[in-house]
Structures are given as C-alpha cells and as structure tokens.
Design a protein around this motif. Structure first.
Motif, PDB file in Angstrom:
ATOM      1  N   LYS A  83      30.246  43.364  49.776  1.00 18.68           N
ATOM      2  CA  LYS A  83      29.790  43.769  48.668  1.00 18.68           C
ATOM      3  C   LYS A  83      31.021  43.733  47.727  1.00 18.68           C
ATOM      4  O   LYS A  83      32.288  43.960  48.161  1.00 18.68           O
ATOM      5  N   ARG A  84      30.744  43.554  46.495  1.00 20.46           N
ATOM      6  CA  ARG A  84      31.894  43.534  45.241  1.00 20.46           C
ATOM      7  C   ARG A  84      32.792  44.893  45.609  1.00 20.46           C
ATOM      8  O   ARG A  84      32.174  45.732  45.448  1.00 20.46           O
ATOM      9  N   GLY A  85      33.926  44.622  45.452  1.00 22.85           N
ATOM     10  CA  GLY A  85      34.838  45.825  45.609  1.00 22.85           C
ATOM     11  C   GLY A  85      35.287  46.407  46.833  1.00 22.85           C
ATOM     12  O   GLY A  85      36.026  47.460  46.780  1.00 22.85           O
ATOM     13  N   GLU A  86      34.649  46.086  47.739  1.00 23.42           N
ATOM     14  CA  GLU A  86      34.816  46.625  49.145  1.00 23.42           C
ATOM     15  C   GLU A  86      35.575  45.979  50.183  1.00 23.42           C
ATOM     16  O   GLU A  86      35.991  45.032  49.676  1.00 23.42           O
ATOM     17  N   THR A  87      36.070  46.576  51.030  1.00 26.66           N
ATOM     18  CA  THR A  87      36.693  45.975  52.110  1.00 26.66           C
ATOM     19  C   THR A  87      35.994  45.811  53.516  1.00 26.66           C
ATOM     20  O   THR A  87      35.661  46.866  53.991  1.00 26.66           O
ATOM     21  N   LEU A 147      42.226  46.531  40.144  1.00 23.73           N
ATOM     22  CA  LEU A 147      41.901  45.205  39.844  1.00 23.73           C
ATOM     23  C   LEU A 147      40.457  44.896  40.586  1.00 23.73           C
ATOM     24  O   LEU A 147      39.655  43.701  39.924  1.00 23.73           O
ATOM     25  N   GLY A 148      39.853  45.745  40.958  1.00 22.73           N
ATOM     26  CA  GLY A 148      38.226  45.619  41.725  1.00 22.73           C
ATOM     27  C   GLY A 148      38.393  44.380  42.603  1.00 22.73           C
ATOM     28  O   GLY A 148      37.630  43.734  42.663  1.00 22.73           O
ATOM     29  N   LEU A 149      39.325  44.408  43.409  1.00 22.09           N
ATOM     30  CA  LEU A 149      39.431  43.148  44.334  1.00 22.09           C
ATOM     31  C   LEU A 149      38.638  43.313  45.769  1.00 22.09           C
ATOM     32  O   LEU A 149      38.095  44.543  45.831  1.00 22.09           O
ATOM     33  N   THR A 150      38.173  42.339  46.204  1.00 18.95           N
ATOM     34  CA  THR A 150      37.228  42.454  47.234  1.00 18.95           C
ATOM     35  C   THR A 150      37.931  41.737  48.369  1.00 18.95           C
ATOM     36  O   THR A 150      38.529  40.953  48.417  1.00 18.95           O
TER      37      THR A 150
END
Length: 326
Positions: free
Chosen positions: A44-48, A211-214
């Motif tokens: 999902k967007r923004g998760e690790t 930065l909202g990285l995935t």
C-alpha cells in the motif's frame, strides 16, 4: 489505502545446466533452478512491506523483478497500475521509471568511485531532465545532502573519503534525487556496523514520514524488520510461507519456520517465550524436497507434508497449521 505495488504469481526459473558438450559427454540433462515460485503480495502507499528469510530464499530475486531489472518467467508486477513486463505498456513504464529507485546492500560497490558525490547525486536529475542549469542542480544536490544528514560541501569529495554509513546516506540521496516515491531496499544496512544501522534505519523512517515514501524492504535480520515493517512476508526456498502484519507476526508467529527464525533473535525482554532451535540448512534448490520444502527441518512434520505443497491459506502455507481440527 490503495495498493501502489501488486505482485501476482511471480515465478523465476534459471537455467543452470552445464555447457552443451559437457552434457553430451556426461549424458546429463538440463538443470533448472526455481528461485521464486508463485509469489504474490501487494504494498500500500506509504507503508513498508518486508520480505525476510535465510540466504538463498529468493528475496533479492523478487526485488529485482519488482523494479524490472529481471523479467519474471511467469506472473506479473504492476506499479501504480503499470505492468513491469507487458510490452504494450512500454511508454507508460518509461514514464514510471523516475518514481522507482533501489538502495543496494553494499555502499562500497553501489557508488561510482570515479565520480564526485555531487555528480553521483545529480545523475538522476540530469537523466530524467528534472532541473536545468548547473547552479540549480548544484543547489538541489545541496538540499538532498542536508536531507540525509550530510553537508553540501561534501559534494566535492569522492566516495572513498566517506565511511560506510555516510556512503549509504549518499545512496539514499541519489535515490531521492529523481523524486521517487517507491524505493526497494535490498538489505541496505547489512554491511554496516550495528550502531550505524540504527542511524540509517531511523533516517529512512523519518524520510518516509516526511516524503510519503513506500518501501519494499529486503532483509534476513528480523530485529531490523521489526523496527521498519508494517507488513512482513516470510520466504523459504522461493515461496512466501507466512504473510502477516508486523506486530502480529512477532507476537503470534504461526508457521514453524517463522517461529524458528524468531527463536534466533535475542530475547532482550527475557519474556520466556517458547523457542524452536534453528536446525538444518536450506535444501538444494535445484532438487528440492517433495511436498512442503521445509518438511526435512520441521518439528511438526507429518505424512501430508511430504506429499503435497501447502497453499497459502489465511496468510500461512503450512499443513500443520491449516489442517482441520479432529
């Protein structure tokens, strides 16, 4: 939260046969190694999302297929709706490339020793034509160096003038230079000292929040994964054998292999949790065991395990876990 990355039934087979003449003389057939077998997951967007497992389990092969460095033998990966292997989406894939970056395991090998740091970080900016003008590019490189905890003046130095942790900060700055929002991290801290590992992991989490990285995070170190991952896939001999939320996996591991991996992590809290001792080795992937490939090492093995490959049901691929109650 929508899925940014979707991997569906990924499979990768390598031909590891001897040369043709050797096979003719020795009368041996071709040999194939299945490095990845029917792996599916979404991020999902923004998760690790982390993939963990022992060396040789196929984690890095999955990472290379996800970013398009390695074509899958079967299955597909789509990022933001764009297939990474469909030739009909070549134009969309080219536009997507800027948003995908990779941080490699060895910061000593992943940076060009002949380039100064500012040229290394500026390379993606020039490649994707994000900024024009030498002064503007230099200013952006300085911003990126500050973002990862270095000084803009460090840009004039060469990689050999930095420590391992500083080089990995440079690699992170290079990944961010293209304004990427999906970053594949292939064991980014395994070559670093433990104290430096914590600094890099904290930096990566801070950057993710800002930065909202995935992230797709590849590691064999469960202590590192516990600090980083929202969800975890446990791999064994090319397959995902357990897929769970990070907290759930560490508090209630279900697959015997997962419990074995967790048993090797020091219990600093002295909780007295039950442990399964690490035993045996990963079998030869060219000639894997029949049925569940973990059964030669499993303490819960029974007849069905030796005959049938378990399906991933409710996040676990294990006959002992999924068999109906008597």
């Amino acid at each position: 939260m929508t899925a940014l990355v979707q991997a569906c039934d990924l499979r990768r087979v390598f031909d590891v046969s001897k040369p043709w003449l050797n096979r003719v003389i020795e009368r041996t057939p071709r040999e194939y190694l299945t490095a990845v077998d029917r792996v599916s997951f979404e991020i999902k967007r923004g998760e690790t999302f982390a993939l963990v497992g022992e060396s040789g389990s196929g984690k890095s092969t999955v990472a290379r297929m996800v970013v398009g460095l390695l074509p899958p033998s079967a299955g597909d990966v789509s990022i933001d709706g764009v297939s990474m292997s469909d030739p009909r989406q070549a134009a969309a894939r080219k536009a997507l490339r800027r948003r995908i970056q990779m941080i490699f395991q060895d910061p000593y090998a992943s940076l060009n020793p002949r380039l100064r740091v500012d040229d290394i970080i500026a390379e993606p900016i020039r490649a994707f034509d994000l900024i024009t003008g030498a002064r503007e590019i230099r200013s952006r490189v300085g911003e990126l160096l500050r973002l990862v905890g270095l000084h803009p003046d460090d840009g004039v130095k060469f990689p050999h003038q930095f420590s391992g942790g500083q080089r990995q900060r440079i690699a992170i700055a290079r990944a961010l230079a293209s304004e990427a929002d999906f970053i594949v991290c292939d064991e980014p801290t395994s070559a670093l000292d433990v104290s430096v590992q914590a600094q890099i992991l904290n930096l990566m989490r801070d950057l993710q929040d800002r930065l909202g990285l995935t992230y797709l995070f590849i590691s064999h170190n469960l202590a590192v994964v516990r600090h980083m991952a929202d969800r975890i896939g446990v791999m064994y001999l090319g397959r995902i054998v357990e897929l769970a939320d990070g907290r759930e996996l560490f508090s209630h591991p279900r697959m015997p292999y997962t419990r074995m991996l967790l048993g090797a992590v020091p219990d600093l809290a002295m909780s007295g949790r039950a442990r399964i001792a690490v035993s045996g080795e990963i079998p030869n992937p060219i000639d894997p065991p029949r049925g569940c490939t973990f059964h030669p090492r499993c303490p819960d093995v029974f007849d069905l395990c030796r005959r049938e490959v378990p399906l991933l049901i409710d996040g676990v691929a294990c006959h002992a876990v999924n068999r109906p109650a008597p």
